[in-house]
Write an enzyme that holds these catalytic residues in place. Structure first.
Site, PDB file in Angstrom:
ATOM      1  N   CYS A 128       0.848  -1.185   0.000  1.00  0.00           N
ATOM      2  CA  CYS A 128       0.000   0.000   0.000  1.00  0.00           C
ATOM      3  C   CYS A 128       0.884   1.235   0.000  1.00  0.00           C
ATOM      4  O   CYS A 128       1.917   1.284   0.662  1.00  0.00           O
ATOM      5  CB  CYS A 128      -0.967   0.002   1.177  1.00  0.00           C
ATOM      6  SG  CYS A 128      -0.391   0.844   2.652  1.00  0.00           S
ATOM      7  N   GLU A 129       0.502   2.214  -0.796  1.00  0.00           N
ATOM      8  CA  GLU A 129       1.362   3.385  -0.966  1.00  0.00           C
ATOM      9  C   GLU A 129       1.293   4.334   0.229  1.00  0.00           C
ATOM     10  O   GLU A 129       2.091   5.254   0.326  1.00  0.00           O
ATOM     11  CB  GLU A 129       1.025   4.128  -2.258  1.00  0.00           C
ATOM     12  CG  GLU A 129      -0.320   4.812  -2.278  1.00  0.00           C
ATOM     13  CD  GLU A 129      -0.595   5.471  -3.625  1.00  0.00           C
ATOM     14  OE1 GLU A 129       0.072   5.131  -4.612  1.00  0.00           O
ATOM     15  OE2 GLU A 129      -1.488   6.333  -3.675  1.00  0.00           O
ATOM     16  N   HIS A 130       0.346   4.128   1.123  1.00  0.00           N
ATOM     17  CA  HIS A 130       0.241   5.021   2.281  1.00  0.00           C
ATOM     18  C   HIS A 130       1.167   4.608   3.411  1.00  0.00           C
ATOM     19  O   HIS A 130       1.679   5.452   4.131  1.00  0.00           O
ATOM     20  CB  HIS A 130      -1.201   5.050   2.787  1.00  0.00           C
ATOM     21  CG  HIS A 130      -2.167   5.514   1.746  1.00  0.00           C
ATOM     22  ND1 HIS A 130      -3.339   4.849   1.448  1.00  0.00           N
ATOM     23  CD2 HIS A 130      -2.113   6.565   0.901  1.00  0.00           C
ATOM     24  CE1 HIS A 130      -3.956   5.474   0.472  1.00  0.00           C
ATOM     25  NE2 HIS A 130      -3.233   6.519   0.119  1.00  0.00           N
ATOM     26  N   HIS A 131       1.374   3.300   3.580  1.00  0.00           N
ATOM     27  CA  HIS A 131       2.199   2.807   4.692  1.00  0.00           C
ATOM     28  C   HIS A 131       3.352   1.933   4.223  1.00  0.00           C
ATOM     29  O   HIS A 131       4.170   1.514   5.024  1.00  0.00           O
ATOM     30  CB  HIS A 131       1.325   2.003   5.664  1.00  0.00           C
ATOM     31  CG  HIS A 131       0.129   2.752   6.157  1.00  0.00           C
ATOM     32  ND1 HIS A 131      -1.105   2.666   5.555  1.00  0.00           N
ATOM     33  CD2 HIS A 131      -0.002   3.632   7.174  1.00  0.00           C
ATOM     34  CE1 HIS A 131      -1.961   3.445   6.194  1.00  0.00           C
ATOM     35  NE2 HIS A 131      -1.322   4.047   7.177  1.00  0.00           N
TER      36      HIS A 131
ATOM     37  N   GLN B 193      -5.558  -0.376  -3.782  1.00  0.00           N
ATOM     38  CA  GLN B 193      -6.307  -1.458  -4.423  1.00  0.00           C
ATOM     39  C   GLN B 193      -7.243  -0.930  -5.516  1.00  0.00           C
ATOM     40  O   GLN B 193      -7.408  -1.546  -6.569  1.00  0.00           O
ATOM     41  CB  GLN B 193      -7.106  -2.214  -3.351  1.00  0.00           C
ATOM     42  CG  GLN B 193      -7.821  -3.446  -3.881  1.00  0.00           C
ATOM     43  CD  GLN B 193      -8.564  -4.188  -2.785  1.00  0.00           C
ATOM     44  OE1 GLN B 193      -8.168  -4.132  -1.621  1.00  0.00           O
ATOM     45  NE2 GLN B 193      -9.627  -4.872  -3.144  1.00  0.00           N
TER      46      GLN B 193
ATOM     47  N   HIS C 135      -5.383  -6.106   4.027  1.00  0.00           N
ATOM     48  CA  HIS C 135      -4.381  -5.051   4.147  1.00  0.00           C
ATOM     49  C   HIS C 135      -3.692  -5.101   5.507  1.00  0.00           C
ATOM     50  O   HIS C 135      -4.340  -4.942   6.539  1.00  0.00           O
ATOM     51  CB  HIS C 135      -5.044  -3.681   3.949  1.00  0.00           C
ATOM     52  CG  HIS C 135      -5.561  -3.473   2.557  1.00  0.00           C
ATOM     53  ND1 HIS C 135      -5.004  -2.562   1.687  1.00  0.00           N
ATOM     54  CD2 HIS C 135      -6.566  -4.078   1.872  1.00  0.00           C
ATOM     55  CE1 HIS C 135      -5.644  -2.606   0.531  1.00  0.00           C
ATOM     56  NE2 HIS C 135      -6.609  -3.515   0.620  1.00  0.00           N
TER      57      HIS C 135
ATOM     58  N   CYS D 110      -1.863  -2.896   6.788  1.00  0.00           N
ATOM     59  CA  CYS D 110      -1.926  -1.617   7.502  1.00  0.00           C
ATOM     60  C   CYS D 110      -3.213  -1.526   8.324  1.00  0.00           C
ATOM     61  O   CYS D 110      -3.290  -0.780   9.291  1.00  0.00           O
ATOM     62  CB  CYS D 110      -1.771  -0.425   6.558  1.00  0.00           C
ATOM     63  SG  CYS D 110      -3.038  -0.278   5.303  1.00  0.00           S
TER      64      CYS D 110
HETATM   65 ZN   LIG Z   1      -2.040   1.395   4.099  1.00  0.00          ZN
END
Ligand SMILES: [Zn+2]
Length: 187
Positions: free
Chosen positions: A80-83, A121, A149, A151
């Site tokens: 995931c690009e956020h975490h 996703q 996920h 995260c």
């Molecule tokens: Zn994430």
């Protein structure tokens, strides 16, 4: 080679990260860790160096078959690009050919190339759909992705067993009946 140079640069950064997290980066068990993490991350993001459209274009075959082609349960692993934590699951792809088909393994490779990038996703679902629509020009394509996920599971809300489902489609899949046929076949 550029990739090897990048491994060294990444390893330097990971060594600093290990120290900043409160560890002793010189501890015996951690000596080779920065190098290993650098190589692992390069592997997990190798999709940036590959073109999914090219993969399909190189494997286009003329064919009159005009029924649904389904490739289901394609395992994938992404970040995931956020975490930058893993999300993983299964992708299901269906398309109805319009003169051309492609190798079934190529569909799985397209999923893999988009997964091996920093992703969300929702965008991954859309990109797979758009790539197949553009290169195969089918009567319609539909993509369903089910994923878990890390995260969500390891931090924050800690919802252990929640699954996220996304889907996107074009053409004949605008008809509910066609979507239902696909959904029934992947259940
Ligand atoms: Zn994430």
């Amino acid at each position: 080679m550029q990739e090897e140079q990048n491994t060294e640069l990444l390893a330097d950064h990971y060594k600093k990260i290990i120290s900043l997290l409160g560890e002793d980066a010189e501890r015996e068990g951690l000596l080779d860790t920065p190098q290993r993490v650098a190589k692992a991350m390069q592997f997990l993001t190798k999709g940036y160096c590959e073109s999914p459209e090219e993969i399909l274009q190189k494997a286009l075959f003329k064919e009159d078959y005009r029924q649904m082609v389904i490739v289901k349960d394609i395992d994938f692993y992404s970040l995931c690009e956020h975490h930058m934590l893993p999300f993983w699951g299964k992708a299901h792809v269906a398309y109805i050919p319009n003169g051309h088909i492609t190798g079934l393994s190529k569909i799985a490779r397209v999923v893999d190339v988009y997964a091996r990038r920093l992703q969300v996703q929702e965008r991954m679902t859309l990109q797979i759909k758009a790539c197949i629509q553009k290169t195969l020009n089918p009567l319609g394509v539909m993509v369903v992705i089910e994923a878990q996920h890390m995260c969500m599971q390891m931090r924050g809300v800690e919802k252990q067993n929640s699954t996220t489902t996304t889907s996107d489609f074009t053409g004949v899949f605008n008809q509910a009946k066609t979507r239902e046929e696909f959904i029934n076949l992947i259940r």
